[in-house]
Design a protein around this motif. Structure first.
Motif, PDB file in Angstrom:
ATOM      1  N   LEU A 529       0.809  -1.215   0.000  1.00 43.42           N
ATOM      2  CA  LEU A 529       0.000   0.000   0.000  1.00 43.42           C
ATOM      3  C   LEU A 529       0.844   1.268   0.000  1.00 43.42           C
ATOM      4  CD1 LEU A 529      -2.684  -1.048   2.656  1.00 43.42           C
ATOM      5  CD2 LEU A 529      -2.906  -1.103   0.161  1.00 43.42           C
ATOM      6  N   GLY A 530       2.139   1.124   0.196  1.00 45.51           N
ATOM      7  CA  GLY A 530       3.009   2.290   0.260  1.00 45.51           C
ATOM      8  C   GLY A 530       2.770   3.139   1.482  1.00 45.51           C
ATOM      9  N   ILE A 531       2.371   2.523   2.611  1.00 45.53           N
ATOM     10  CA  ILE A 531       2.008   3.246   3.821  1.00 45.53           C
ATOM     11  C   ILE A 531       3.014   2.960   4.929  1.00 45.53           C
ATOM     12  CG2 ILE A 531       0.249   3.503   5.623  1.00 45.53           C
ATOM     13  CD1 ILE A 531      -1.848   2.770   3.579  1.00 45.53           C
ATOM     14  N   GLU A 532       3.424   4.025   5.630  1.00 43.33           N
ATOM     15  CA  GLU A 532       4.240   3.887   6.826  1.00 43.33           C
ATOM     16  C   GLU A 532       3.311   3.797   8.036  1.00 43.33           C
ATOM     17  OE1 GLU A 532       7.534   3.627   7.109  1.00 43.33           O
ATOM     18  OE2 GLU A 532       7.843   3.807   4.939  1.00 43.33           O
ATOM     19  N   LEU A 533       3.475   2.746   8.858  1.00 40.19           N
ATOM     20  CA  LEU A 533       2.652   2.530  10.045  1.00 40.19           C
ATOM     21  C   LEU A 533       3.512   2.797  11.273  1.00 40.19           C
ATOM     22  CD1 LEU A 533       1.002  -0.803   8.855  1.00 40.19           C
ATOM     23  CD2 LEU A 533       0.048   1.491   8.697  1.00 40.19           C
ATOM     24  N   VAL A 534       3.150   3.843  12.013  1.00 44.36           N
ATOM     25  CA  VAL A 534       3.953   4.290  13.141  1.00 44.36           C
ATOM     26  C   VAL A 534       3.129   4.216  14.417  1.00 44.36           C
ATOM     27  CG1 VAL A 534       5.297   6.206  14.114  1.00 44.36           C
ATOM     28  CG2 VAL A 534       5.227   5.852  11.622  1.00 44.36           C
ATOM     29  N   THR A 535       3.721   3.667  15.471  1.00 52.45           N
ATOM     30  CA  THR A 535       3.100   3.674  16.792  1.00 52.45           C
ATOM     31  C   THR A 535       4.025   4.397  17.751  1.00 52.45           C
ATOM     32  OG1 THR A 535       2.016   1.551  16.370  1.00 52.45           O
ATOM     33  CG2 THR A 535       2.172   2.271  18.664  1.00 52.45           C
ATOM     34  N   PHE A 536       3.488   5.390  18.446  1.00 57.08           N
ATOM     35  CA  PHE A 536       4.279   6.141  19.417  1.00 57.08           C
ATOM     36  C   PHE A 536       4.202   5.475  20.785  1.00 57.08           C
ATOM     37  CE2 PHE A 536       3.284   9.271  16.140  1.00 57.08           C
ATOM     38  CZ  PHE A 536       4.550   9.796  15.903  1.00 57.08           C
ATOM     39  N   ALA A 537       5.114   5.860  21.660  1.00 53.36           N
ATOM     40  CA  ALA A 537       5.204   5.232  22.974  1.00 53.36           C
ATOM     41  C   ALA A 537       3.931   5.427  23.798  1.00 53.36           C
ATOM     42  CB  ALA A 537       6.407   5.789  23.736  1.00 53.36           C
ATOM     43  N   ASN A 538       3.179   6.522  23.524  1.00 54.09           N
ATOM     44  CA  ASN A 538       1.937   6.749  24.278  1.00 54.09           C
ATOM     45  C   ASN A 538       0.745   6.001  23.695  1.00 54.09           C
ATOM     46  OD1 ASN A 538       1.431   8.182  21.966  1.00 54.09           O
ATOM     47  ND2 ASN A 538       1.014  10.139  22.987  1.00 54.09           N
ATOM     48  N   GLY A 539       0.986   5.210  22.639  1.00 58.23           N
ATOM     49  CA  GLY A 539      -0.076   4.394  22.056  1.00 58.23           C
ATOM     50  C   GLY A 539      -0.756   5.001  20.855  1.00 58.23           C
ATOM     51  N   ALA A 540      -0.483   6.255  20.547  1.00 51.73           N
ATOM     52  CA  ALA A 540      -1.089   6.881  19.375  1.00 51.73           C
ATOM     53  C   ALA A 540      -0.514   6.271  18.101  1.00 51.73           C
ATOM     54  CB  ALA A 540      -0.837   8.384  19.400  1.00 51.73           C
ATOM     55  N   HIS A 541      -1.374   6.138  17.091  1.00 55.49           N
ATOM     56  CA  HIS A 541      -0.968   5.545  15.815  1.00 55.49           C
ATOM     57  C   HIS A 541      -0.972   6.609  14.719  1.00 55.49           C
ATOM     58  CE1 HIS A 541      -1.226   1.359  17.231  1.00 55.49           C
ATOM     59  NE2 HIS A 541      -2.265   1.791  17.938  1.00 55.49           N
ATOM     60  N   LEU A 542       0.027   6.538  13.840  1.00 58.01           N
ATOM     61  CA  LEU A 542       0.120   7.421  12.685  1.00 58.01           C
ATOM     62  C   LEU A 542       0.346   6.565  11.450  1.00 58.01           C
ATOM     63  CD1 LEU A 542       0.457  10.265  11.365  1.00 58.01           C
ATOM     64  CD2 LEU A 542       2.914  10.067  11.849  1.00 58.01           C
ATOM     65  N   ASN A 543      -0.551   6.685  10.483  1.00 60.09           N
ATOM     66  CA  ASN A 543      -0.424   5.979   9.207  1.00 60.09           C
ATOM     67  C   ASN A 543      -0.268   7.046   8.127  1.00 60.09           C
ATOM     68  OD1 ASN A 543      -1.164   3.692  10.750  1.00 60.09           O
ATOM     69  ND2 ASN A 543      -3.320   4.130  10.382  1.00 60.09           N
ATOM     70  N   LEU A 544       0.811   6.993   7.360  1.00 58.30           N
ATOM     71  CA  LEU A 544       1.029   8.054   6.385  1.00 58.30           C
ATOM     72  C   LEU A 544       1.513   7.512   5.057  1.00 58.30           C
ATOM     73  CD1 LEU A 544       4.286  10.042   7.216  1.00 58.30           C
ATOM     74  CD2 LEU A 544       3.671   7.964   8.413  1.00 58.30           C
ATOM     75  N   ARG A 545       1.147   8.276   4.030  1.00 57.19           N
ATOM     76  CA  ARG A 545       1.512   7.895   2.669  1.00 57.19           C
ATOM     77  C   ARG A 545       1.793   9.161   1.867  1.00 57.19           C
ATOM     78  NH1 ARG A 545      -0.838   7.145  -2.413  1.00 57.19           N
ATOM     79  NH2 ARG A 545      -0.106   5.322  -3.560  1.00 57.19           N
ATOM     80  N   ALA A 546       2.978   9.244   1.289  1.00 51.90           N
ATOM     81  CA  ALA A 546       3.330  10.387   0.456  1.00 51.90           C
ATOM     82  C   ALA A 546       2.646  10.271  -0.899  1.00 51.90           C
ATOM     83  CB  ALA A 546       4.846  10.464   0.275  1.00 51.90           C
ATOM     84  N   SER A 547       2.181  11.404  -1.424  1.00 52.74           N
ATOM     85  CA  SER A 547       1.495  11.418  -2.715  1.00 52.74           C
ATOM     86  C   SER A 547       1.665  12.785  -3.350  1.00 52.74           C
ATOM     87  CB  SER A 547       0.003  11.127  -2.532  1.00 52.74           C
ATOM     88  OG  SER A 547      -0.711  11.370  -3.730  1.00 52.74           O
ATOM     89  N   ARG A 548       1.884  12.797  -4.661  1.00 50.86           N
ATOM     90  CA  ARG A 548       2.009  14.058  -5.395  1.00 50.86           C
ATOM     91  C   ARG A 548       0.720  14.421  -6.118  1.00 50.86           C
ATOM     92  NH1 ARG A 548       4.983  18.250  -5.304  1.00 50.86           N
ATOM     93  NH2 ARG A 548       5.130  18.394  -7.567  1.00 50.86           N
ATOM     94  N   THR A 549      -0.371  13.746  -5.779  1.00 52.08           N
ATOM     95  CA  THR A 549      -1.635  14.027  -6.447  1.00 52.08           C
ATOM     96  C   THR A 549      -2.044  15.480  -6.282  1.00 52.08           C
ATOM     97  OG1 THR A 549      -2.349  11.750  -6.074  1.00 52.08           O
ATOM     98  CG2 THR A 549      -4.051  13.352  -6.617  1.00 52.08           C
TER      99      THR A 549
END
Length: 731
Positions: A529-549
């Motif tokens: 999917l081209g997605i970075e899945l990030v979990t921070f130490a406090n439990g928050a989740h960040l899912n990100l994908r770069a796009s030039r659209t």
């Protein structure tokens, strides 16, 4: 906001008075350049030209979507061109253009474009207004080679409509159904306003939807007569935007349209002109049986000015003046919310974009309508006589420049259909369209030099008493009618102004970054999917994908909670009330209104939505992503939940629920979904009568447990650097 003119949203007066002033017949002005490209940074230049027969064209290479092309045919023929027995013919002709023409017998136009993957309404459509009819065709990705087919259809719209008798009969039923559906309270109020402000003109009799009696009498011959009289190449403009070679497109459109000739019965277009100043305020009362409050204010009309440096500065100054006045009106409303429902000032396009409509208005209880007029009159007089503080104007200039700069990226990332519509809308109104980069370059040259005195003077000129219309909308006329309205205005003008409030301080965000950034506990990549899945130490989740659209832009969605699993079967309404309480809550260091202003100063669009989960969505320039994340963190960590707001949350929930229950289809969908889930009560919103059973304490306890202290997931996409975005989120 993606219009280079950056019009502010209209208030009630502006929305309901998008009507027509008096008309005159005049020849078309082909000499005025209405598409310009002033900046190399704006991208490929627009090509404007005309054929010997008078048809004008605009071509713009715009290659966001390779192989995608949008075409617009603007015909300067609308309901103002109709005669007394032709009311509704312009709209009727537009319908029939799709129902049989020289090269496309009935049904064949739709067959052709269905074969190309087009859908009626979405890709192939038309609209009719007071002054023009616009035909729209959007070729999908990979179909740019079919531009020849698209132009063949547009040529048939221009002079090949056949008006088969059977199709006239069939389409008459469709047009009459549209007329019946639109014959509502809003339409009746609009007719009242037009007749009141523009007496003795054709305006109220020439609404595009027409009159059923004339539509019933329409025949193929009478419709054809209107078509031949008003569809002339000198009234037409062709717009082509997308993945095109301009030389090839010019050759193609010439092959299709050079042979187009006007019928011998063709006449000049009927155009609206601005109403002349009355020399004194004029008062009007508009009645609506559905009105539950009184709306009062002032309104003026102006013809748009040609695009010159001086006029651009004048328009910019006017818009700053209205924005600053609107801020003051809104501040007054917030201090007197128990009496004033809303108060605002705005500038909007009116009458097919042929006029600038400026207004200032307020609402109050039905019997307290004089108070609404007094708010508008006193705040406007205070601004004109006492001026604005530098901090007020600095904020508005910052905000407007931010949105203009954002419009450059929005244009670059816009689909061809959006750009084609923007250009054709301007051309239909005989206005200049320019790439947003040109507006930024011109505005930036003078924005910092605008003075408070200049802004106050612009406001005084705009709302000079000789030009204004006083408008009161109410369920019934007040005792004394329009004379009472004039008396209320004069009474307010005779009162001394209250002492001016202290000048506002410059608005700054009062939340700083913490001393230490958060840490990333886990990061992995979903390669498919081209997605970075990030979990921070406090439990928050960040899912990100770069796009030039969308170049230079980001989109963010933050989700609180776990959705339906958070809901109690016994108390399912807790989440609904919590959503209304939370979305309008202040922060401890900022009011909600201040947060809106801070976001606007950075050209950020933000809104919240709720569907068994709470979502906050923000989009804007990628340079403002760090601020957007700070704003989000402050909202989720320092919300000021106020018991004084609870009654308002209950009221909003009840009103929302009542509206859903009145919508039969929405109510049925909800019932079906719940039934399919075995009658799960969590899928049914509470009845209005049950909403009052919930207490502030239990709603806040639920909100904290499931949202503020619950899981947080943020999705981020756009023209971002993933490493920089993760760092900003951690901070």
């Amino acid at each position: 906001m993606n219009s280079p003119s950056l019009k502010r949203s209209a208030g009630v007066l502006a929305l309901l008075l998008a009507a027509l002033p008096s008309v005159r017949v005049c020849a078309a002005d082909n000499a005025r350049p209405r598409v310009t490209e002033d900046s190399a940074a704006a991208g490929a230049p627009a090509i404007e030209g005309s054929l010997p027969n008078g048809l004008r064209y605009t071509l713009l290479p715009h290659r966001r979507d390779l192989g995608r092309v949008s075409v617009r045919l603007v015909v300067h023929a609308g309901s103002l061109d109709e005669r007394d027995d032709e009311r509704g013919f312009a709209h009727f002709v537009e319908h029939l253009a799709f129902q049989g023409s020289r090269n496309f017998p009935p049904g064949k136009v739709r067959e052709l474009f269905q074969s190309l993957g087009l859908a009626d309404g979405a890709d192939l459509n038309a609209t009719t207004g007071h002054t023009h009819t616009t035909y729209r065709l959007d070729l999908p990705v990979g179909r740019s080679a079919q531009l020849d087919d698209a132009l063949r259809v547009m040529r048939d719209f221009a002079d090949g409509a056949e008006f088969p008798a059977a199709e006239v009969t069939r389409e008459r039923a469709v047009v009459l159904a549209e007329a019946a559906a639109r014959d509502n309270d809003d339409l009746q109020m609009l007719k009242q306003k037009i007749a009141a402000i523009f007496p003795g003109t054709l305006l109220a009799e020439r609404l595009p939807i027409g009159e059923p009696a004339d539509l019933e009498r329409a025949t193929a011959d009478s419709l054809r007569a209107f078509y031949r009289r008003c569809y002339s190449p000198t009234r037409m403009e062709l717009v082509i935007v997308g993945d095109i070679d301009t030389a090839a497109a010019t050759k193609l459109l010439t092959a299709h349209f050079a042979s187009l000739r006007a019928d011998a019965s063709a006449v000049a277009q009927v155009r609206p002109v601005a109403p002349p100043p009355a020399g004194r305020p004029s008062a009007h009362v508009i009645t609506s049986a559905n009105a539950v409050a009184a709306n009062a204010g002032i309104i003026v009309f102006d013809e748009p000015r040609d695009v010159t440096a001086a006029n651009t500065r004048a328009d910019f100054t006017r818009d700053i003046a209205l924005a600053a006045l609107g801020r003051r009106l809104n501040n007054y409303r917030s201090l007197h919310a128990q009496r004033i429902g809303f108060a605002t000032a705005s500038n909007a396009d009116a009458i097919d974009g042929r006029f600038d409509q400026s207004s200032a208005e307020a609402s109050a209880a039905t019997d307290d309508w004089e108070a609404a007029f007094a708010v508008v009159e006193s705040e406007m007089r205070r601004a004109v006589t006492q001026g604005f503080a530098p901090a007020e104007l600095e904020e508005q200039v910052t905000m407007r420049l931010a949105w203009q700069r954002a419009a450059v990226d929005l244009h670059a990332g816009a689909a061809p259909d959006s750009v084609a519509t923007e250009i054709s809308t301007a051309l239909a109104a005989d206005q200049t369209w320019r790439n947003p980069a040109a507006w930024v370059a011109q505005t930036a040259a003078f924005a910092d030099a605008i003075t408070p005195a200049e802004v106050a003077a612009a406001l005084g000129t705009l709302f000079a008493e000789s030009r204004i219309h006083l408008l009161l909308t109410r369920h019934a006329p007040p005792a004394g009618g329009t004379e009472a309205v004039l008396a209320a205005w004069r009474a307010s003008a005779a009162r001394a102004l209250d002492p001016a409030p202290p000048p506002p301080a410059k608005l700054e965000f009062r939340y700083n970054l913490p001393a230490r950034a958060g840490t990333v506990a886990e990061q992995r990549r979903a390669s498919d999917l081209g997605i970075e899945l990030v979990t921070f130490a406090n439990g928050a989740h960040l899912n990100l994908r770069a796009s030039r659209t969308e170049p230079g832009r980001f989109r963010l969605a933050a989700r609180l909670g776990r959705g339906l699993v958070d809901f109690s079967r016994e108390r399912p309404g807790l989440g609904h009330i919590a959503a209304h309480l939370f979305k309008d809550a202040d922060l401890r260091r900022h009011t909600r209104e201040e947060l809106d202003r801070l976001a606007n100063m950075r050209a950020l669009s933000a809104h919240a939505t709720f569907d068994h989960r709470f979502l906050v969505m923000i989009e804007g320039p990628v340079a403002e992503l760090p601020f957007a994340l700070r704003l989000l963190a402050a909202q989720f960590s320092d919300t000021k939940l106020d018991p004084a707001r609870f009654a308002e949350a209950l009221s909003d929930t009840s009103a929302c629920r009542a509206g859903q229950l009145n919508d039969g289809s929405a109510h049925a969908r909800e019932a079906i979904v719940a039934l399919m889930a075995g009658g799960d009560p969590r899928l049914r919103e509470p009845l209005p009568a049950a909403i009052g059973d919930y207490t502030y304490a239990e709603v806040v306890a639920w909100l904290r447990a499931h949202w503020l202290d619950g899981p947080l997931e943020v999705a981020l996409t756009g023209d971002i650097d993933p490493a920089a975005a993760i760092s900003a989120a951690a901070a």
